[in-house]
Design a protein around this motif. Structure first.
Motif, PDB file in Angstrom:
ATOM      1  N   ASP A 257      -7.590  -6.544  -7.705  1.00 53.10           N
ATOM      2  CA  ASP A 257      -6.662  -7.619  -8.055  1.00 53.10           C
ATOM      3  C   ASP A 257      -5.311  -7.147  -8.566  1.00 53.10           C
ATOM      4  O   ASP A 257      -4.339  -7.881  -8.496  1.00 53.10           O
ATOM      5  CB  ASP A 257      -7.300  -8.526  -9.117  1.00 53.10           C
ATOM      6  N   LEU A 258      -5.242  -5.924  -9.127  1.00 51.70           N
ATOM      7  CA  LEU A 258      -4.020  -5.438  -9.774  1.00 51.70           C
ATOM      8  C   LEU A 258      -3.466  -6.522 -10.705  1.00 51.70           C
ATOM      9  O   LEU A 258      -2.381  -7.062 -10.493  1.00 51.70           O
ATOM     10  CB  LEU A 258      -2.978  -5.037  -8.724  1.00 51.70           C
ATOM     11  N   PRO A 259      -4.196  -6.858 -11.777  1.00 47.03           N
ATOM     12  CA  PRO A 259      -3.857  -8.030 -12.585  1.00 47.03           C
ATOM     13  C   PRO A 259      -2.724  -7.813 -13.581  1.00 47.03           C
ATOM     14  O   PRO A 259      -2.428  -8.711 -14.369  1.00 47.03           O
ATOM     15  CB  PRO A 259      -5.172  -8.304 -13.328  1.00 47.03           C
ATOM     16  N   TYR A 260      -2.086  -6.646 -13.585  1.00 43.66           N
ATOM     17  CA  TYR A 260      -1.099  -6.335 -14.602  1.00 43.66           C
ATOM     18  C   TYR A 260       0.267  -6.907 -14.247  1.00 43.66           C
ATOM     19  O   TYR A 260       0.553  -7.236 -13.090  1.00 43.66           O
ATOM     20  CB  TYR A 260      -1.003  -4.817 -14.795  1.00 43.66           C
ATOM     21  N   ALA A 261       1.087  -6.996 -15.259  1.00 43.82           N
ATOM     22  CA  ALA A 261       2.455  -7.468 -15.085  1.00 43.82           C
ATOM     23  C   ALA A 261       3.361  -6.684 -16.026  1.00 43.82           C
ATOM     24  O   ALA A 261       2.921  -6.169 -17.054  1.00 43.82           O
ATOM     25  CB  ALA A 261       2.560  -8.971 -15.363  1.00 43.82           C
ATOM     26  N   GLY A 262       4.627  -6.593 -15.642  1.00 44.11           N
ATOM     27  CA  GLY A 262       5.588  -5.919 -16.494  1.00 44.11           C
ATOM     28  C   GLY A 262       5.554  -4.416 -16.336  1.00 44.11           C
ATOM     29  O   GLY A 262       5.335  -3.879 -15.243  1.00 44.11           O
ATOM     30  N   HIS A 263       5.711  -3.711 -17.453  1.00 44.01           N
ATOM     31  CA  HIS A 263       5.844  -2.251 -17.466  1.00 44.01           C
ATOM     32  C   HIS A 263       4.460  -1.616 -17.504  1.00 44.01           C
ATOM     33  O   HIS A 263       3.714  -1.799 -18.470  1.00 44.01           O
ATOM     34  CB  HIS A 263       6.647  -1.830 -18.700  1.00 44.01           C
ATOM     35  N   VAL A 264       4.092  -0.889 -16.442  1.00 44.22           N
ATOM     36  CA  VAL A 264       2.755  -0.283 -16.334  1.00 44.22           C
ATOM     37  C   VAL A 264       2.909   1.166 -15.889  1.00 44.22           C
ATOM     38  O   VAL A 264       3.701   1.485 -15.009  1.00 44.22           O
ATOM     39  CB  VAL A 264       1.870  -1.048 -15.331  1.00 44.22           C
ATOM     40  N   ARG A 265       2.131   2.034 -16.533  1.00 39.45           N
ATOM     41  CA  ARG A 265       2.076   3.442 -16.133  1.00 39.45           C
ATOM     42  C   ARG A 265       0.764   3.706 -15.406  1.00 39.45           C
ATOM     43  O   ARG A 265      -0.312   3.397 -15.925  1.00 39.45           O
ATOM     44  CB  ARG A 265       2.188   4.364 -17.347  1.00 39.45           C
ATOM     45  N   PHE A 266       0.857   4.267 -14.215  1.00 37.30           N
ATOM     46  CA  PHE A 266      -0.306   4.637 -13.426  1.00 37.30           C
ATOM     47  C   PHE A 266      -0.487   6.145 -13.543  1.00 37.30           C
ATOM     48  O   PHE A 266       0.329   6.918 -13.030  1.00 37.30           O
ATOM     49  CB  PHE A 266      -0.119   4.231 -11.961  1.00 37.30           C
ATOM     50  N   SER A 267      -1.530   6.561 -14.232  1.00 31.30           N
ATOM     51  CA  SER A 267      -1.751   7.984 -14.493  1.00 31.30           C
ATOM     52  C   SER A 267      -2.941   8.463 -13.668  1.00 31.30           C
ATOM     53  O   SER A 267      -4.020   7.885 -13.729  1.00 31.30           O
ATOM     54  CB  SER A 267      -2.008   8.227 -15.984  1.00 31.30           C
ATOM     55  N   GLY A 268      -2.726   9.517 -12.887  1.00 31.77           N
ATOM     56  CA  GLY A 268      -3.767  10.028 -12.013  1.00 31.77           C
ATOM     57  C   GLY A 268      -4.834  10.791 -12.767  1.00 31.77           C
ATOM     58  O   GLY A 268      -4.563  11.488 -13.746  1.00 31.77           O
TER      59      GLY A 268
END
Length: 336
Positions: A257-268
């Motif tokens: 769903d990728l339910p996030y909004a705004g400023h998000v950091r995706f860390s591997g």
């Protein structure tokens, strides 16, 4: 400032490749100093220690879940030695009188033989995705994907061993055979699985079809977010053995769903570079479309190669997935 939420490297790779139109970068931490090398070695060690601490509880949960699913042998769908009724067939010339079912024969003018269903043990190969991206969850109330995959693998193993089946665990090295034998057999499976999950490979490390005996059944438990070419090669290789596979996808709800909004950091979690987006909602539609296409491609791969696919979200009851697995291995599962 509140720390932004993170998604694992595979989801970040999906965003970069499909939503942003560029390939994900690979970042390999430097290990040219003693401190850096010790930190890199401590990551799989800590993961192994955490898994070892959780394993007893996972074994107990697996036994409880297996106990809720129908016990006893699932049939071979063919006549043979066994106790369960298979079919009535007309008696043939020279048929021993002791094999005739007189009650059924008395209903008509022909003699009938009562056949039972074969209960010969089969080999079921199990594989549980050991990738680092499996050790993730989007919320504290949800289990780790890895814990969910381990639990379902152990529960299925417990059910199969109870039924007298031969179980083989597919590992990055040599496969581990687990003969049926009570609680000790499940403990051996748990130890072998713990060692496999602590392996912490750099890549997805899908099993090789040559590890699978001919005409065996294979259950692949993972999130399915690896590259499609590698999965296609595995499924085609299993078809050529021949062996029939069942792909159980274990995914966190946020991955779809990728339910996030705004400023998000995706860390591997597998060495990928960190990706920071200031407006995730702007790429949510493209990400969902890419995720849906990937799921459809996996289903098509399974269908065209004669395999089955089952989906399970970490927020769902594990009994539901185990029931579906048991039905599929019993020959009652539907194709996707």
């Amino acid at each position: 400032m509140t720390r932004p939420p993170s998604l694992p490297g595979r989801a970040a790779a999906f965003i970069m490749r499909h939503a942003l139109g560029r390939a994900p970068a690979r970042h390999v931490p430097a290990t040219d100093t003693p401190d850096a090398g010790m930190r890199a070695a401590a990551v799989p060690l800590a993961a192994a220690e955490n898994l070892a601490a959780r394993m007893p509880a996972l074994i107990l949960s697996a036994q409880r879940i297996a106990a809720t699913v129908a016990a006893g042998h699932h049939g071979r769908r063919q006549a043979g030695p066994g106790e369960d009724f298979w079919q009535f067939r007309p008696a043939q010339p020279g048929e021993p009188v002791t094999r005739i079912d007189w009650r059924q024969s008395a209903r008509g003018s022909r003699a009938y033989v009562r056949e039972t269903e074969a209960e010969a043990a089969q080999t079921v190969c199990l594989w549980c995705d050991p990738s680092a991206s499996m050790r993730w969850r989007s919320a504290p109330a949800l289990p780790l994907k890895s814990d969910c995959a381990i639990l379902l693998t152990l529960a299925l193993g417990a059910l199969l061993l109870r039924q007298g089946e031969r179980v083989r665990l597919l590992t990055p090295g040599e496969p581990v055979d687990i003969p049926p034998g009570g609680r000790a057999a499940l403990d051996r499976l748990a130890v072998a699985l713990m060692r496999t999950m602590a392996h912490d490979p750099e890549d997805t490390n899908l099993p090789h079809p040559q590890q699978v005996p001919r005409h065996a059944r294979v259950v692949l438990v993972g999130d399915g977010l690896c590259g499609l070419p590698a999965m296609a090669a595995l499924l085609r290789g299993l078809t050529a053995r021949p062996a029939r596979a069942l792909l159980l996808l274990v995914n966190d709800p946020a991955e779809a769903d990728l339910p996030y909004a705004g400023h998000v950091r995706f860390s591997g979690l597998e060495g990928e570079d960190t990706l920071t987006l200031s407006g995730v909602e702007q790429v949510r539609g493209a990400y969902r479309d890419a995720y849906a296409r990937h799921q459809a491609a996996l289903a098509d791969l399974c269908r065209t190669n004669g395999h089955l696919l089952i989906r399970h979200a970490t927020g769902q009851r594990p009994e539901e997935a185990l029931l579906a697995l048991h039905a599929a291995l019993s020959g009652r599962g539907e194709r996707p």
